[in-house]
Design a protein around this motif. Structure first.
Motif, PDB file in Angstrom:
ATOM      1  N   LYS A 150      24.845 -15.913  25.199  1.00  0.00           N
ATOM      2  CA  LYS A 150      25.077 -15.512  23.818  1.00  0.00           C
ATOM      3  C   LYS A 150      25.903 -14.237  23.808  1.00  0.00           C
ATOM      4  CE  LYS A 150      22.198 -12.989  21.722  1.00  0.00           C
ATOM      5  NZ  LYS A 150      21.102 -12.110  21.265  1.00  0.00           N
ATOM      6  N   HIS A 180      17.459 -17.705  25.445  1.00  0.00           N
ATOM      7  CA  HIS A 180      16.390 -17.501  26.431  1.00  0.00           C
ATOM      8  C   HIS A 180      14.988 -17.661  25.834  1.00  0.00           C
ATOM      9  CE1 HIS A 180      16.236 -13.314  24.991  1.00  0.00           C
ATOM     10  NE2 HIS A 180      15.067 -13.204  25.586  1.00  0.00           N
ATOM     11  N   TYR A 181      14.882 -17.605  24.480  1.00  0.00           N
ATOM     12  CA  TYR A 181      13.560 -17.850  23.883  1.00  0.00           C
ATOM     13  C   TYR A 181      13.083 -19.272  24.168  1.00  0.00           C
ATOM     14  CZ  TYR A 181      12.447 -13.509  21.561  1.00  0.00           C
ATOM     15  OH  TYR A 181      12.079 -12.206  21.324  1.00  0.00           O
ATOM     16  N   LYS A 184      10.853 -19.575  27.140  1.00  0.00           N
ATOM     17  CA  LYS A 184       9.548 -18.886  27.160  1.00  0.00           C
ATOM     18  C   LYS A 184       8.426 -19.928  27.098  1.00  0.00           C
ATOM     19  CE  LYS A 184      11.202 -14.627  24.977  1.00  0.00           C
ATOM     20  NZ  LYS A 184      11.081 -13.593  25.968  1.00  0.00           N
ATOM     21  N   GLU A 218      10.305  -5.351  18.368  1.00  0.00           N
ATOM     22  CA  GLU A 218      10.564  -4.649  19.629  1.00  0.00           C
ATOM     23  C   GLU A 218      10.308  -3.167  19.442  1.00  0.00           C
ATOM     24  OE1 GLU A 218      14.053  -5.904  22.021  1.00  0.00           O
ATOM     25  OE2 GLU A 218      14.739  -6.616  20.077  1.00  0.00           O
ATOM     26  N   ARG A 225      23.426  -0.187  24.057  1.00  0.00           N
ATOM     27  CA  ARG A 225      24.196  -1.371  23.660  1.00  0.00           C
ATOM     28  C   ARG A 225      24.845  -1.189  22.282  1.00  0.00           C
ATOM     29  NH1 ARG A 225      20.395  -5.961  23.375  1.00  0.00           N
ATOM     30  NH2 ARG A 225      22.119  -7.407  23.559  1.00  0.00           N
ATOM     31  N   TYR A 228      28.105  -3.230  21.347  1.00  0.00           N
ATOM     32  CA  TYR A 228      27.858  -4.642  21.024  1.00  0.00           C
ATOM     33  C   TYR A 228      27.098  -4.759  19.698  1.00  0.00           C
ATOM     34  CZ  TYR A 228      24.719  -8.678  20.829  1.00  0.00           C
ATOM     35  OH  TYR A 228      23.978  -9.738  20.392  1.00  0.00           O
ATOM     36  N   ASP A 237      22.093 -11.028  16.206  1.00  0.00           N
ATOM     37  CA  ASP A 237      21.500 -10.842  17.537  1.00  0.00           C
ATOM     38  C   ASP A 237      20.214 -11.656  17.708  1.00  0.00           C
ATOM     39  OD1 ASP A 237      21.474  -9.492  20.068  1.00  0.00           O
ATOM     40  OD2 ASP A 237      19.812  -8.255  19.334  1.00  0.00           O
ATOM     41  N   MET A 238      19.415 -11.766  16.675  1.00  0.00           N
ATOM     42  CA  MET A 238      18.096 -12.411  16.817  1.00  0.00           C
ATOM     43  C   MET A 238      17.874 -13.583  15.858  1.00  0.00           C
ATOM     44  SD  MET A 238      16.259 -10.801  19.188  1.00  0.00           S
ATOM     45  CE  MET A 238      14.573 -11.270  18.860  1.00  0.00           C
ATOM     46  N   HIS A 242      17.373 -16.978  18.195  1.00  0.00           N
ATOM     47  CA  HIS A 242      15.954 -17.100  18.571  1.00  0.00           C
ATOM     48  C   HIS A 242      15.043 -17.442  17.388  1.00  0.00           C
ATOM     49  CE1 HIS A 242      17.728 -15.268  21.969  1.00  0.00           C
ATOM     50  NE2 HIS A 242      17.617 -14.011  21.585  1.00  0.00           N
ATOM     51  N   LYS A 342      14.092  -3.739  15.665  1.00  0.00           N
ATOM     52  CA  LYS A 342      13.981  -2.819  16.803  1.00  0.00           C
ATOM     53  C   LYS A 342      13.218  -1.578  16.359  1.00  0.00           C
ATOM     54  CE  LYS A 342      17.969  -4.392  19.426  1.00  0.00           C
ATOM     55  NZ  LYS A 342      17.246  -5.070  20.509  1.00  0.00           N
ATOM     56  N   LYS A 347       5.780  -4.159  20.766  1.00  0.00           N
ATOM     57  CA  LYS A 347       6.566  -5.297  21.239  1.00  0.00           C
ATOM     58  C   LYS A 347       5.697  -6.530  21.086  1.00  0.00           C
ATOM     59  CE  LYS A 347       9.534  -7.675  23.851  1.00  0.00           C
ATOM     60  NZ  LYS A 347      10.851  -8.041  23.364  1.00  0.00           N
ATOM     61  N   GLN A 380       4.614 -13.499  23.131  1.00  0.00           N
ATOM     62  CA  GLN A 380       4.713 -12.427  24.113  1.00  0.00           C
ATOM     63  C   GLN A 380       4.306 -11.102  23.480  1.00  0.00           C
ATOM     64  OE1 GLN A 380       8.904 -12.242  25.113  1.00  0.00           O
ATOM     65  NE2 GLN A 380       9.449 -11.356  23.181  1.00  0.00           N
TER      66      GLN A 380
HETATM   67  O1  LIG Z   1      18.690 -11.819  22.870  1.00  0.00           O
HETATM   68  C1  LIG Z   1      18.153 -10.742  22.720  1.00  0.00           C
HETATM   69  O2  LIG Z   1      16.835 -10.653  22.957  1.00  0.00           O
HETATM   70  C2  LIG Z   1      16.231  -9.397  23.237  1.00  0.00           C
HETATM   71  C3  LIG Z   1      14.736  -9.609  23.050  1.00  0.00           C
HETATM   72  O3  LIG Z   1      14.317 -10.529  24.020  1.00  0.00           O
HETATM   73  P1  LIG Z   1      12.816 -10.536  24.516  1.00  0.00           P
HETATM   74  O4  LIG Z   1      12.747 -11.663  25.467  1.00  0.00           O
HETATM   75  O5  LIG Z   1      12.562  -9.191  25.147  1.00  0.00           O
HETATM   76  O6  LIG Z   1      11.989 -10.710  23.296  1.00  0.00           O
HETATM   77  C4  LIG Z   1      16.752  -8.316  22.335  1.00  0.00           C
HETATM   78  O7  LIG Z   1      16.272  -7.062  22.781  1.00  0.00           O
HETATM   79  C5  LIG Z   1      18.251  -8.286  22.395  1.00  0.00           C
HETATM   80  O8  LIG Z   1      18.739  -7.323  21.471  1.00  0.00           O
HETATM   81  C6  LIG Z   1      18.831  -9.628  22.077  1.00  0.00           C
HETATM   82  O9  LIG Z   1      20.212  -9.619  22.396  1.00  0.00           O
END
Ligand SMILES: O=C1O[C@H](COP(=O)(O)O)[C@@H](O)[C@H](O)[C@H]1O
Ligand SMILES: NC(=O)C1=CN([C@@H]2O[C@H](COP(=O)(O)OP(=O)(O)OC[C@H]3O[C@@H](n4cnc5c(N)ncnc54)[C@H](OP(=O)(O)O)[C@@H]3O)[C@@H](O)[C@H]2O)C=CC1
Length: 496
Positions: A150, A180-181, A184, A218, A225, A228, A237-238, A242, A342, A347, A380
């Motif tokens: 991504k 990547h979610y 999980k 988070e 970053r 970006y 981003d999220m 995800h 954020k 978290k 998580q």
């Molecule tokens: O894709 C992203 O995910 C992370 C959060 O991932 P996690 O597995 O720690 O929940 C996020 O911090 C980041 O900004 C974003 O690009």
């Protein structure tokens, strides 16, 4: 067709970068240590820096040691790694790389199977895909697959342009778009919880569910970053990826089979059923926020606008909450609330399914709150499920109290839960694309999100910063639910 002992060469573009070092090398190592890949594999790292194989192998060992505590000698594993100095814009470098891969095929018995993992800035994705094809790297006697990180585009238009570029070199079934979610453990469990339990599936609809809340908070801020993030914000981003992926898994109909196409097709239908909102109506459904200074773990932390590479008047959101409606028979009238940010209090990623109250509740008096049944999927850092039920309150037979039935997935052996990247890499090596996003999903998600960004980008956020670091986001986020008679649930599972 998937195979359990995949043989392949993994070419990592951007092998000196952060993602490769923090996520990819440790994940490949865990696959090796757990005998999921044996000796028939090689990893070729490419980037511009002039490293030797030995330098690269030392980097790989350092990265494993930083993220994996075991006493094993990592030399054998590292000997599978090779480095090629490489500029992604230079066609001669692709020719040289191709010759090298052909040699390695023979040496490692990898049968011409190749994974091209693009762990580089997104502006290179299209160029690399085109060059791989034009220089013959995709014409092998085995299979070749492209893994794309991504962000997949910046909006629908750019994502479509990127997709068209990539599709000129790779077919849809060769493209593995990472979210990547989806790797999980508990996100993959959503389907199982829903479709393998007779006690949930019949209730999983608007007759019994009042609302569903998906929160991914988070503690970390934007850290380094800023560059970006300024072009992305929490929405891109999220939410685009995800959050909407989790929503699709919660809302979809049962697939007729557990094949990638059937599952994706149900997810696509769920995403298509999301009620579109107009640019003018965005404020009714979505709120945004940006973090201010605050206290975290006893220390004062900076505001977002004080981060490096961030504009001191930045309009970028670090928090999003929204209400999403799904117009189909199952979900008509049930709000799905999403929230991500954020620098929040903790978290945590969790999904709360709130069931409707009974038509009449005998067991509470006027001073007590009704406690609805809640199903909580802890994604998580806690992994598990808990169910809030009502039971008799001590000797007061006429009043009930909430009790909790909990299952902790990671309480026995945290180390055994595979990392998302490990799961996804292994899936890709085996040719299982179930947990990667299909273009149709990406396209629908962008179209939904684009409307929100159009509204936000056209007017400045006068109230920024509007939430303190270490809080649960701006007050407007609570108001979004209060107007519907709900509130955000925060359900912390019992300590393991
Ligand atoms: O894709 C992203 O995910 C992370 C959060 O991932 P996690 O597995 O720690 O929940 C996020 O911090 C980041 O900004 C974003 O690009
Ligand atoms: N880091 C993370 O946690 C996450 C990253 N991502 C995505 O993964 C991708 C990579 O991110 P990240 O690792 O953080 O980025 P980095 O900036 O750390 O790494 C970029 C890599 O690209 C290489 N590179 C740059 N230009 C060229 C070029 N012309 N030819 C060949 N190699 C080049 C760099 O090496 P050199 O300078 O030696 O050429 C370096 O290895 C991005 O798309 C990002 O959005 C997604 C989710 C999380």
């Amino acid at each position: 067709m998937t195979t359990n002992n995949p043989k392949s060469i993994i070419v990592i573009f951007g092998a000196t970068g952060d993602l490769a070092n923090r996520k990819l090398f440790p994940s490949i190592y865990r696959l090796y240590r757990n005998n999921k890949i044996t000796d028939d594999f090689a990893v070729v790292g490419v980037a511009r820096r002039p490293l030797t194989n030995d330098d690269f192998r030392n980097n790989v060992k350092k990265s494993i040691e930083a993220f994996q505590s075991d006493d094993i000698d990592h030399d054998d594993f590292a000997s599978h790694f090779y480095y090629n100095p490489f500029d992604a814009t230079d066609l001669d470098h692709y020719k040289r790389l191709n010759e090298f891969l052909l040699q390695l095929d023979d040496q490692y018995n990898t049968e011409g199977n190749r994974i091209f993992y693009l762990a580089m800035a997104p502006n290179f994705f299209g160029t690399i895909a085109a060059n791989l094809k034009s220089e013959g790297l995709t014409q092998t006697k085995g299979w070749s697959r492209l893994v794309i990180e991504k962000p997949f585009g910046h909006n629908f238009e750019s994502a479509q342009e990127l997709n068209n570029q990539i599709r000129q070199a790779f077919n849809e079934d060769q493209i593995y778009r990472i979210d990547h979610y989806l790797g999980k453990e508990m996100v993959q469990n959503i389907e199982v919880i829903r479709f393998a339990n007779a006690m949930f599936e019949p209730l999983w609809n608007n007759q019994y569910i009042s609302n569903i809340q998906i929160t991914s908070s988070e503690v970390l801020g934007v850290e380094d970053r800023g560059r970006y993030y300024e072009s992305s914000g929490a929405l891109r981003d999220m939410v685009q990826n995800h959050m909407l992926q989790m929503l699709a898994l919660l809302a979809m109909e049962p697939p007729i089979k557990l094949t990638p196409n059937e599952i994706r097709s149900e997810k696509v239908k769920a995403l298509r059923a999301i009620r579109p909102i107009s640019v003018d109506d965005v404020d009714k459904y979505f709120v945004r926020g940006q973090y201010d200074r605050g206290i975290l773990n006893g220390e004062e932390v900076n505001a977002y606008r004080e981060s490096s590479s961030v504009d001191s008047n930045s309009n970028t959101e670090t928090f999003v909450a929204g209400k999403i409606l799904i117009d189909n028979f199952r979900w008509a009238g049930v709000p799905f609330y999403i929230r991500t940010g954020k620098r929040m209090e903790k978290k945590s990623t969790e999904i709360v399914v709130q069931f409707k109250d009974l038509p009449m509740n005998l067991y509470y008096d006027k001073t007590e709150n009704v406690h609805p049944n809640l199903l909580v999927i802890h994604i998580q850092p806690h992994e598990g499920i808990s169910l809030q039920l009502n039971a008799k309150k001590g000797d007061q037979g006429t009043v009930s109290k909430p009790i909790d039935l909990s299952f902790n997935n990671n309480s026995k052996d945290k180390m055994n839960t595979p990392e998302a990247y490990e799961v996804l890499l292994y899936d890709c090596m085996r040719g299982d694309s179930t947990n990667f996003t299909h273009w149709d999903e990406v396209a629908l998600s962008w179209k939904f999100v684009d409307v929100i960004s159009q509204n936000w980008e056209n007017k400045s956020a006068d109230d920024y910063p509007n939430y303190e670091s270490g809080s649960n986001g701006p007050k407007k986020s609570d108001a979004l639910l209060e107007q519907d008679g709900f509130h955000w649930w925060t359900v912390t599972p019992e300590e393991e």
